[in-house]
Design a protein around this motif. Structure first.
Motif, PDB file in Angstrom:
ATOM      1  N   VAL A 192      14.573 -45.338 -17.139  1.00  0.00           N
ATOM      2  CA  VAL A 192      13.594 -44.252 -17.232  1.00  0.00           C
ATOM      3  C   VAL A 192      13.861 -43.505 -18.531  1.00  0.00           C
ATOM      4  O   VAL A 192      14.941 -42.953 -18.727  1.00  0.00           O
ATOM      5  N   SER A 193      12.890 -43.510 -19.432  1.00  0.00           N
ATOM      6  CA  SER A 193      13.093 -42.895 -20.749  1.00  0.00           C
ATOM      7  C   SER A 193      13.088 -41.370 -20.676  1.00  0.00           C
ATOM      8  O   SER A 193      13.986 -40.708 -21.199  1.00  0.00           O
ATOM      9  N   TYR A 194      12.078 -40.805 -20.034  1.00  0.00           N
ATOM     10  CA  TYR A 194      11.955 -39.349 -19.940  1.00  0.00           C
ATOM     11  C   TYR A 194      11.711 -38.947 -18.486  1.00  0.00           C
ATOM     12  O   TYR A 194      10.941 -39.594 -17.771  1.00  0.00           O
ATOM     13  N   LEU A 195      12.356 -37.860 -18.074  1.00  0.00           N
ATOM     14  CA  LEU A 195      12.106 -37.262 -16.773  1.00  0.00           C
ATOM     15  C   LEU A 195      11.647 -35.827 -16.991  1.00  0.00           C
ATOM     16  O   LEU A 195      12.344 -35.040 -17.643  1.00  0.00           O
ATOM     17  N   ILE A 196      10.477 -35.486 -16.459  1.00  0.00           N
ATOM     18  CA  ILE A 196       9.903 -34.155 -16.650  1.00  0.00           C
ATOM     19  C   ILE A 196       9.773 -33.478 -15.285  1.00  0.00           C
ATOM     20  O   ILE A 196       9.303 -34.094 -14.319  1.00  0.00           O
ATOM     21  N   TYR A 197      10.187 -32.214 -15.205  1.00  0.00           N
ATOM     22  CA  TYR A 197      10.074 -31.460 -13.962  1.00  0.00           C
ATOM     23  C   TYR A 197       9.782 -30.000 -14.300  1.00  0.00           C
ATOM     24  O   TYR A 197      10.050 -29.544 -15.424  1.00  0.00           O
ATOM     25  N   PRO A 198       9.223 -29.218 -13.367  1.00  0.00           N
ATOM     26  CA  PRO A 198       8.946 -27.802 -13.646  1.00  0.00           C
ATOM     27  C   PRO A 198      10.238 -27.009 -13.769  1.00  0.00           C
ATOM     28  O   PRO A 198      11.127 -27.126 -12.918  1.00  0.00           O
ATOM     29  N   ALA A 199      10.342 -26.214 -14.821  1.00  0.00           N
ATOM     30  CA  ALA A 199      11.596 -25.529 -15.124  1.00  0.00           C
ATOM     31  C   ALA A 199      12.023 -24.572 -14.020  1.00  0.00           C
ATOM     32  O   ALA A 199      13.223 -24.372 -13.794  1.00  0.00           O
ATOM     33  N   ASP A 200      11.060 -23.958 -13.320  1.00  0.00           N
ATOM     34  CA  ASP A 200      11.427 -22.973 -12.296  1.00  0.00           C
ATOM     35  C   ASP A 200      11.409 -23.559 -10.893  1.00  0.00           C
ATOM     36  O   ASP A 200      11.285 -22.831  -9.905  1.00  0.00           O
ATOM     37  N   ALA A 201      11.544 -24.882 -10.784  1.00  0.00           N
ATOM     38  CA  ALA A 201      11.529 -25.519  -9.467  1.00  0.00           C
ATOM     39  C   ALA A 201      12.722 -25.071  -8.636  1.00  0.00           C
ATOM     40  O   ALA A 201      13.841 -24.928  -9.150  1.00  0.00           O
TER      41      ALA A 201
END
Length: 743
Positions: A573-582
């Motif tokens: 997996v090259s990039y993992l994106i998630y909401p910063a305030d999760a």
């Protein structure tokens, strides 16, 4: 179950009667054919009638109560099992509903400390046996668990059953699991537990070992079956000898082990055959393997005709049929063409012949049910078969020692674990080999497999007719075909345009976006029979993808994330994106990020809306920030490719939808992946009117929340020409660009 029946259940008595009449007519035939045709037709008639009776008595009453609630009294038949967000409880209903074995799910709340034999009272909602539910219902019905539901009220323990002693094997099995955790080191305890008891729960969570075993084609090792009974019987005969008394003791051990392993069809089949093998010399009879195999199947189907739909039974009997029909021929060929006087060559050849024979008939079933064709299964079996046999036999000895001398057992367990580590190393190494597994969801791989069996069958038919062709010719054609499939595995050679697939992960969500050069995955979680990470990896790998360019987690609820770790073990997996305030109250994010960083994945904590170009796809990620609820603060993804577009809402509800409307962030789209699995809290009419989606997709599975809500289905139908659901259609694939639609 009715939706899975090829023949209508209501018509089975008439079919049985017709077959019986034809059987009587067959008596007019002459010669040996008369008896054969008569027995065949009459047996089929009895079989159809027996299935109709079993369905009418056991399954139909449960289906008639679908959707109803009931106060029930039940006896617990096994220890509760914790899953991702639920607890599974197996019981036998004694009052308040049909007196059947049942599987109950608890999605919220806690259970008291329960052991097999406890009597409980609770309120349940009975679910329909006709739901698709990721094959769950068919699996349980094949195991003679005919009632499926979930617990709505508190569970009260009212006492112990008078027949609680019958559940001693389950208690013994639990003790073995506990001892495995105490005797063996943490890295091998899950493998040893699965090997000794057949319980793969811990193995599935053990750093990708379960997946490695599946990809290397050796999962049968932890599906307790004939191999385990063979080893157990050999050990008993070594200790007790081969007298009649010893044979009787061996049979008692086999019965106890079969009960402890849960009476799965594969172990019952093996137990019947092994028992007949032991009884033959006692009564002065010759053992006949085909007769033993037929007797085992008859016994299983008399108890539960629905067992024939169970993949475990089908694979078990296919393996044994292959051993009976092919192994003698392959062994004879080896003796005629190889220097069998050399012990190493002889042992290797015989083991390889046995593996190929067992695989030959089971492989098509495995490819059909699991969608995989492990190419190096013979090598994996050959390299570990002896170590597995030692681990199984010695493992039980150590459990006996551990009950008395835990310190000594732990020391010996540490030594035995090196053999277990060898097995796991072999499986992981083979699973990591490029093209270790073919995926039959790729039509080219499926056609190749059909071609292999077609060529072998044709070669055999020609030989029977006196036309001799060297086996090397069809074998070479098979290898050439395999190379062609592998060399064209790059998706850029055959995919045209972008595709969206809402994967069937049960109650959860995982959406794959692919074009000629890139792969994006939005969420990876669910409650299906298979881990969502495996489902996503299988889907992408079958399409020639070895890498996920971008993985987006809309939020951290487990039905959107509980497959991420498995995905990371299996794919880059090259990039993992998630909401910063999760919110990360249960350390879900911490565990995911720790593993992702160790795998070299770049982490992006999203703080505001942004746009990214991935291959030919443009991804716009919104953060509505519409309230305190985590669902409303998750990421919403707009994917655009060519003339097509899709809006993936995650669990965003009406607040997020209205916030996006105010921000002017709701474009016309072709595909809408509906928010929150079709919940009443999402799909506001204003939002649907603005999106003007041609197709609405609901990612949903078996659940206790009555999702998707009927009013949402009605609303979606009013605004979207097509509404598709993964619980009904399975994985839903939609072409996003004109090139795919035309091509």
């Amino acid at each position: 179950m009715a939706e899975y029946d090829i023949l209508p259940v209501s018509g089975l008595p008439y079919i049985a009667a017709a077959l019986a009449v034809i059987a009587l007519g067959a008596l007019l035939l002459r010669g040996v054919r008369r008896r054969r045709v008569f027995i065949l037709l009459l047996s089929a008639s009895v079989g159809f009638l027996w299935w109709w009776g079993h369905y009418t008595v056991h399954i139909e009453p449960c289906e008639a109560l679908a959707g109803q609630t009931a106060e029930v009294t039940a006896v617990v038949t096994d220890y509760p099992q914790e899953g991702d967000g639920y607890i599974k409880l197996e019981v036998r209903i004694t009052d308040g509903a049909p007196r059947e074995r049942a599987v109950l799910y608890l999605y919220s709340g806690e259970l008291p400390e329960l052991v097999p034999g406890d009597v409980i009272q609770t309120e349940i909602k009975i679910t329909s046996a006709l739901i698709r539910g990721g094959e769950r219902t068919r699996t349980y019905t094949a195991q003679n668990q005919n009632l499926l539901g979930y617990i709505k009220g508190d569970v009260t323990m009212t006492g112990r059953s008078d027949l609680a002693w019958l559940y001693f094997p389950s208690v013994l099995c639990q003790q073995v699991k506990t001892l495995c955790g105490e005797i063996f080191p943490a890295d091998t305890a899950p493998f040893m537990t699965a090997l000794l008891t057949g319980d793969t729960t811990e193995l599935k969570n053990d750093g990708g070992h379960y997946t490695a075993m599946r990809l290397s084609g050796v999962l049968h090792i932890v599906a307790v079956s004939g191999m385990h009974l063979f080893i157990l019987t050999a050990f008993c005969q070594t200790v007790l000898g081969r007298s009649r008394r010893a044979s009787i003791l061996c049979i008692l051990v086999i019965v106890l082990f079969t009960l402890m392993a849960g009476c799965r069809p594969s172990i019952v089949r093996a137990a019947v055959m092994q028992t007949m093998l032991l009884l033959a010399p006692i009564f002065g009879r010759e053992n006949d393997p085909p007769t033993s195999l037929s007797a085992a199947l008859l016994l299983l189907l008399l108890i539960n005709p629905a067992a024939v739909a169970g993949v475990g039974l089908q694979l078990s009997f296919a393996c044994v049929a292959g051993l009976l029909l092919l192994n003698p021929r392959l062994t004879a060929w080896c003796r005629g063409h190889l220097p069998m006087k050399n012990r190493l060559i002889r042992a290797t050849a015989e083991s390889l012949a046995c593996t190929i024979s067992a695989t030959a008939f089971a492989l098509p079933l495995s490819a059909w049910y699991f969608g995989t064709v492990p190419l190096f299964s013979p090598a994996a079996n050959l390299l570990t078969v002896l170590a597995v046999e030692i681990c199984f036999g010695a493992g039980y000895v150590l459990c006996i020692i551990g009950a008395v001398l835990p310190g000594l057992a732990a020391l010996l367990g540490w030594l035995l674990s090196w053999l277990a580590r060898w097995c796991l190393l072999v499986y992981e190494t083979i699973a990591a080999v490029p093209f270790a597994c073919l995926y039959t969801t790729d039509n080219r791989a499926a056609m190749w497999l059909l071609g292999v069996y077609g060529l072998v069958i044709l070669w055999y038919i020609l030989r029977r007719r006196g036309i001799y062709i060297r086996f090397g010719i069809p074998a070479s054609l098979c290898v050439i075909g395999l190379c062609a499939v592998l060399l064209t595995g790059d998706a850029s050679l055959w995919q045209r345009g972008a595709m969206l697939t809402a994967l069937d992960v049960g109650q959860g969500e995982s959406v794959a976006l692919t074009d000629e050069t890139a792969a994006v995955l939005i969420d990876c979680g669910g409650s299906g029979m298979d881990n969502a990470g495996d489902v996503a990896a299988d889907h992408l790998l079958s399409r020639g993808r070895s890498r996920v360019d971008v993985l987006i987690l809309t939020h951290l609820h487990e039905d959107h994330t509980n497959g991420v770790e498995e995905l990371l073990y299996r794919m880059t997996v090259s990039y993992l994106i998630y909401p910063a305030d999760a919110e990360d109250g249960d350390d879900t994010l911490t565990d995911i990020l720790t593993l992702a960083e160790s795998q070299g994945t770049q982490i992006v904590a999203l703080t505001s809306a942004c746009t990214a170009q991935v291959g030919d796809m443009t991804l716009t990620m919104y953060l509505p920030q519409a309230g305190s609820d985590e669902n409303e603060r998750g990421i919403v993804v707009l994917a655009e490719a060519g003339s097509g577009s899709a809006l993936i809402m995650g669990d965003a509800g009406e607040d997020a939808e209205l916030a996006m409307l105010e921000q002017g962030a709701v474009p016309d789209v072709d595909v809408l992946v509906v928010g929150h699995h079709g919940s009443k809290t999402a799909s506001n009419p204003l939002f649907l009117r603005a999106a003007q989606a041609e197709t609405a997709v609901i990612s949903v599975g078996y659940n206790s929340y009555d999702l998707p809500a009927e009013e949402i289905l009605d609303r979606l139908s009013a605004y979207c020409p097509a509404v598709l659901r993964t619980d009904e259609a399975g994985s839903v694939t939609i072409a996003m660009t004109e090139e795919d639609e035309n091509g």
